[in-house]
Design a protein around this motif. Structure first.
Motif, PDB file in Angstrom:
ATOM      1  N   ASN A  62       0.819  -1.213   0.000  1.00 27.30           N
ATOM      2  CA  ASN A  62       0.000   0.000   0.000  1.00 27.30           C
ATOM      3  C   ASN A  62       0.851   1.261   0.000  1.00 27.30           C
ATOM      4  O   ASN A  62       0.494   2.252  -0.648  1.00 27.30           O
ATOM      5  CB  ASN A  62      -0.959  -0.016   1.201  1.00 27.30           C
ATOM      6  CG  ASN A  62      -2.103  -0.995   0.984  1.00 27.30           C
ATOM      7  OD1 ASN A  62      -2.550  -1.192  -0.148  1.00 27.30           O
ATOM      8  ND2 ASN A  62      -2.552  -1.639   2.045  1.00 27.30           N
ATOM      9  N   GLY A  94       1.976   1.651  -3.490  1.00 29.25           N
ATOM     10  CA  GLY A  94       0.841   2.082  -4.310  1.00 29.25           C
ATOM     11  C   GLY A  94       0.489   3.547  -4.079  1.00 29.25           C
ATOM     12  O   GLY A  94       0.175   4.276  -5.029  1.00 29.25           O
ATOM     13  N   LEU A 109      -5.687   4.355  -7.840  1.00 29.67           N
ATOM     14  CA  LEU A 109      -4.597   3.694  -7.119  1.00 29.67           C
ATOM     15  C   LEU A 109      -4.412   4.328  -5.738  1.00 29.67           C
ATOM     16  O   LEU A 109      -4.200   3.620  -4.741  1.00 29.67           O
ATOM     17  CB  LEU A 109      -3.303   3.767  -7.939  1.00 29.67           C
ATOM     18  CG  LEU A 109      -2.051   3.156  -7.308  1.00 29.67           C
ATOM     19  CD1 LEU A 109      -2.271   1.707  -6.869  1.00 29.67           C
ATOM     20  CD2 LEU A 109      -0.874   3.243  -8.290  1.00 29.67           C
ATOM     21  N   ARG A 145      -7.183   2.866  -3.632  1.00 28.01           N
ATOM     22  CA  ARG A 145      -6.971   1.463  -3.257  1.00 28.01           C
ATOM     23  C   ARG A 145      -5.866   1.323  -2.211  1.00 28.01           C
ATOM     24  O   ARG A 145      -5.853   0.372  -1.434  1.00 28.01           O
ATOM     25  CB  ARG A 145      -6.582   0.630  -4.493  1.00 28.01           C
ATOM     26  CG  ARG A 145      -7.630   0.552  -5.565  1.00 28.01           C
ATOM     27  CD  ARG A 145      -7.391  -0.597  -6.551  1.00 28.01           C
ATOM     28  NE  ARG A 145      -6.127  -0.558  -7.257  1.00 28.01           N
ATOM     29  CZ  ARG A 145      -5.886   0.129  -8.379  1.00 28.01           C
ATOM     30  NH1 ARG A 145      -6.849   0.884  -8.913  1.00 28.01           N
ATOM     31  NH2 ARG A 145      -4.706   0.073  -8.972  1.00 28.01           N
TER      32      ARG A 145
END
Lengths: 309, 309
Positions: free
Chosen positions: A206, A209, A221, A224
């Motif tokens: 994460n 990302g 992105l 998420r």
């Protein structure tokens, strides 16, 4: 005598997945400071407005005062004398980087008054000294973004490595501060010293990302990646209605929502101001459902750090 | 009958700080496959060159074979018949993504032969099926970069979220494979299931720094971030002379050096081909110091993934 007014932004540390390494600055709220040079050497906090008398007035015990003192010592200008008036414009102990904003305002202001002997980046260690007396550790995840503006990674402390994350993403922040008290030391004490390798891997994914999402930019992105499997599940229990407020934010269109710093404030990020306002109203409504009042702040990301006003 | 030759790149998974989430592809080494359509339905591995007879020839037990089979099943073309010849051009079980390269070569080749019913990105799950039979788990940190080229983050598996990290950084990779055996299962078995919160934070900072360093690009930041405080200290004990070889790489000018995948191969990244060659020679020399021979590969980052040859 020469005088200056400076605004320094509040900050959101951690930002879901980035515990202790990530933060960003907002345009609202923030602290203000007025510094006036005087002949007698030394730093004096002449007044603090808006803290209900809760903050120490002695310069060496005040976050802004100690930041200015350690700065003057470093540049060899202990001959300088300065009176400071601090305007607290955000709740204390709220997870919004209140102590960092005061320290940053102070050190930025004195550096401007003395015609910038140091760059803004070089001011970080002195603002961190303010954090040391406020929180017991000289952390940089609020001070870094408050001074540099935008999104900031603290990669390491030894040596200090503070990285600004360039992004063209157009993001709006919702901050909601519920009127409850969470002690920062409690918030740290309940964390476990060990993390499962599985959760560490998820969190690293994460973090990767989120950085890639900001730098691309890729809003899906970012959304998420705004997931915290390590800290939020533990600290959420300190904030009544956390899950309801978070769900309300996401259902109102926020890209993500989590705890700001060590709480109890919560932050959400959205793609436009209208959504950010709607998200704030929904979160406040969730807290009101159990009788908790709150303040909400809607703001763009602050990209420039402190500014002379 | 219609026939095709495809090259698929070897890959470096983990990349120091990015355990299980990060990988990149190289131009050398890599596997090749020749596929020829035939009338009788089914997939047959007619030959494997370069594996000394160690890999299974039955299609449903071979990484390339199973990848092609699961692809044909998914697109509803079990009427298709194909003969495959696999050219293994890298050591097996070396940490260079050998099984992923074969699976990627196979699935990319059959998709080309059938005039691309799927995009390259859509091929990932079928190549992952090859990994499942080779390693026991359908991981994507070799398959992802081998198929997409460049640097790739596997942010999550449920749902699968594979992100390509765009970078203009000009990087050269040194791979050194010492002639020793490390069992992938051993390499995973010795890892601890728990990580200290402190090391998790350090590793997250390095992940953030590496992604930001690549995307900026900022070579110094890439170098500072190529640090692994979780996995490398444990797995390094499986590789004799690891510390000496790593030190030799860094002293020869590499930006960073760590274990490739689960080892025993090591990778280093450098800013130019000349440095990458010098780094390789120094690492080989370190291994030779204790009588361990090795193969070295010097290569640019592969940016396109597999290619028809």
């Amino acid at each position: 005598m020469k005088s200056i007014n400076v605004f320094a932004p509040a900050t959101v540390a951690n930002v879901a997945c980035g515990f202790d390494i990530f933060g960003f600055a907002v345009d609202n709220p923030g602290d203000k400071i007025t510094l006036t040079l005087r002949e007698e050497p030394g730093v004096t906090i002449t007044d603090i407005i808006g803290d209900d008398g809760r903050l120490p007035r002695e310069a060496h015990r005040n976050t802004a005062g100690i930041a200015i003192q350690s700065y003057l010592q470093h540049i060899g200008r202990t001959d300088v004398g300065v009176d400071a008036v601090l305007y607290k414009q955000m709740p204390l102990g709220s997870g919004l980087g209140s102590s960092a904003a005061s320290a940053v305002a102070g050190v930025f202001a004195i550096n401007e008054l003395l015609d910038r002997p140091l760059t803004t980046r070089q001011l970080i260690p002195f603002a961190m000294e303010g954090e040391r007396i406020a929180c017991g550790s000289a952390h940089a995840d609020n001070v870094g973004p408050s001074l540099l503006g935008g999104f900031v990674v603290v990669r390491s402390y030894q040596p200090l490595d503070v990285i600004r994350i360039d992004t063209t993403a157009n993001l709006f922040c919702t901050l909601v501060h519920p009127d409850i008290e969470v002690n920062t030391k409690d918030a740290r004490f309940i964390l476990k010293n060990e993390v499962s390798l599985k959760n560490t891997i998820t969190q690293m994914g994460n973090v990767a990302g989120l950085i890639a999402g900001l730098m691309t930019p890729d809003y899906d992105l970012i959304s998420r990646s705004l997931v915290d499997v390590i800290i939020e599940p533990v600290r959420a229990i300190l904030i009544p209605e956390f899950n309801e407020a978070k769900q309300a934010a996401l259902e109102s269109g926020a890209l993500g929502c989590s705890i700001s710093g060590s709480g109890p404030s919560m932050f959400a990020l959205s793609r436009d101001a209208e959504t950010a306002s709607r998200v704030g109203a929904a979160m406040q409504q969730a807290f009101l459902g159990v009788g908790i009042t709150s303040e909400a702040y809607i703001s763009e990301i602050n990209r420039q750090g402190p500014r002379v006003i």
